[in-house]
Design a protein around this motif. Structure first.
Motif, PDB file in Angstrom:
ATOM      1  N   TYR A 110      36.318  99.329  94.107  1.00  0.00           N
ATOM      2  CA  TYR A 110      36.746  98.044  93.572  1.00  0.00           C
ATOM      3  C   TYR A 110      38.201  98.145  93.136  1.00  0.00           C
ATOM      4  O   TYR A 110      38.616  99.125  92.516  1.00  0.00           O
ATOM      5  N   GLY A 158      43.845  92.790  92.187  1.00  0.00           N
ATOM      6  CA  GLY A 158      45.161  92.422  92.691  1.00  0.00           C
ATOM      7  C   GLY A 158      46.161  92.511  91.546  1.00  0.00           C
ATOM      8  O   GLY A 158      46.006  93.319  90.624  1.00  0.00           O
ATOM      9  N   THR A 209      41.887  88.762  91.271  1.00  0.00           N
ATOM     10  CA  THR A 209      41.251  88.931  92.575  1.00  0.00           C
ATOM     11  C   THR A 209      40.707  90.342  92.678  1.00  0.00           C
ATOM     12  O   THR A 209      41.447  91.313  92.513  1.00  0.00           O
ATOM     13  N   THR A 248      38.994  93.103  95.027  1.00  0.00           N
ATOM     14  CA  THR A 248      38.731  93.473  96.423  1.00  0.00           C
ATOM     15  C   THR A 248      37.710  94.603  96.450  1.00  0.00           C
ATOM     16  O   THR A 248      37.895  95.637  95.802  1.00  0.00           O
ATOM     17  N   THR A 308      35.710  97.249  98.823  1.00  0.00           N
ATOM     18  CA  THR A 308      35.846  97.899 100.129  1.00  0.00           C
ATOM     19  C   THR A 308      34.735  98.926 100.311  1.00  0.00           C
ATOM     20  O   THR A 308      34.465  99.719  99.396  1.00  0.00           O
ATOM     21  N   SER A 331      36.112  94.999 103.885  1.00  0.00           N
ATOM     22  CA  SER A 331      36.333  94.520 102.511  1.00  0.00           C
ATOM     23  C   SER A 331      36.034  93.038 102.374  1.00  0.00           C
ATOM     24  O   SER A 331      36.081  92.275 103.351  1.00  0.00           O
ATOM     25  N   VAL A 344      36.539  89.770  99.158  1.00  0.00           N
ATOM     26  CA  VAL A 344      37.303  89.427  97.958  1.00  0.00           C
ATOM     27  C   VAL A 344      36.470  88.518  97.060  1.00  0.00           C
ATOM     28  O   VAL A 344      35.795  87.599  97.538  1.00  0.00           O
ATOM     29  N   LYS A 345      36.535  88.797  95.777  1.00  0.00           N
ATOM     30  CA  LYS A 345      35.860  87.948  94.780  1.00  0.00           C
ATOM     31  C   LYS A 345      36.898  87.507  93.752  1.00  0.00           C
ATOM     32  O   LYS A 345      37.681  88.326  93.250  1.00  0.00           O
ATOM     33  N   ASN A 346      36.921  86.219  93.445  1.00  0.00           N
ATOM     34  CA  ASN A 346      37.835  85.698  92.431  1.00  0.00           C
ATOM     35  C   ASN A 346      37.178  85.741  91.058  1.00  0.00           C
ATOM     36  O   ASN A 346      35.984  85.476  90.913  1.00  0.00           O
TER      37      ASN A 346
END
Length: 206
Positions: free
Chosen positions: A21, A24, A53, A55, A57, A63, A65-67
């Motif tokens: 995890y 950003g 954000t 990410t 993987t 990968s 992405v979750k906000n």
């Protein structure tokens, strides 16, 4: 602000093997555990709303992405109200105390509790009765939010002794001859004294 906190772990289904995890661009004090996906907010993180954000993987480089939104509310501040300064036997009260900041509903309370001093948590007003003994007292108003965080403000209550008049004296003179008494003095009481004179003895005989 001023309280560290963390999210629950981010749960991911699918993918291959273990997950890592990463955040950003982040605000100072916001971090993520790269193994568990738990986001942590330090007590030094500035108040505000932060959009992060995450990410995720998997072991083969796939990968998603979750906000995530992080809301840091301002520290709790207690304002309003005033100190009380009065004279023995005279009841008095403060103006209303209020509080801002924190998370959720704020609840006001007063400590310590003592006889003849009361606090209305709905109106935010401290009241004292005329029976509170002369002396100096300190009360603390505490605002508590739904997370248990607090803000405080100290209130000083001063009850002065009743006024006592000393000095002065009777005046004995002859008609047509002006005369003054010795000076009257007042001790105790609160703030400056205002002097008045009255008589219920009627006029003297001629």
């Amino acid at each position: 602000r001023g309280r560290a906190d963390s999210s629950t772990a981010i749960i991911v289904s699918g993918g291959t093997g273990s997950k890592t995890y990463a955040l950003g661009l982040t605000a100072a004090g916001i971090s993520i555990d790269s193994t568990t996906g738990v986001v942590r907010v330090a007590s030094t993180t500035a108040a505000g709303t932060w959009y992060e954000t995450v990410t995720i993987t998997d072991s083969v480089g796939s990968s998603i992405v979750k906000n995530l939104t992080v809301i840091v509310n301002p520290e709790i501040s207690v304002s309003g109200g005033n100190n009380i300064k009065t004279t023995l036997t005279r009841a008095d009260s403060t103006t209303a105390f209020s509080a801002t900041g924190g998370t959720g509903t704020l609840t006001l309370s007063m400590s310590p509790l003592r006889s003849n001093v009361s606090f209305d948590s709905t109106t935010g007003i401290i009241s004292i009765t005329g029976s509170l003994a002369a002396g100096t007292y300190y009360e603390t108003i505490t605002a508590t939010d739904t997370l248990g965080e607090i803000g405080t403000k100290v209130v000083k209550i001063t009850v002065n002794s009743k006024q006592t008049i000393t000095g002065g004296g009777n005046i004995v003179t002859t008609y047509g001859i002006p005369m003054t008494s010795a000076q009257f003095k007042a001790i105790n009481g609160t703030y400056g004294d205002t002097w008045t004179i009255s008589s219920d003895a009627g006029q003297g005989s001629h």
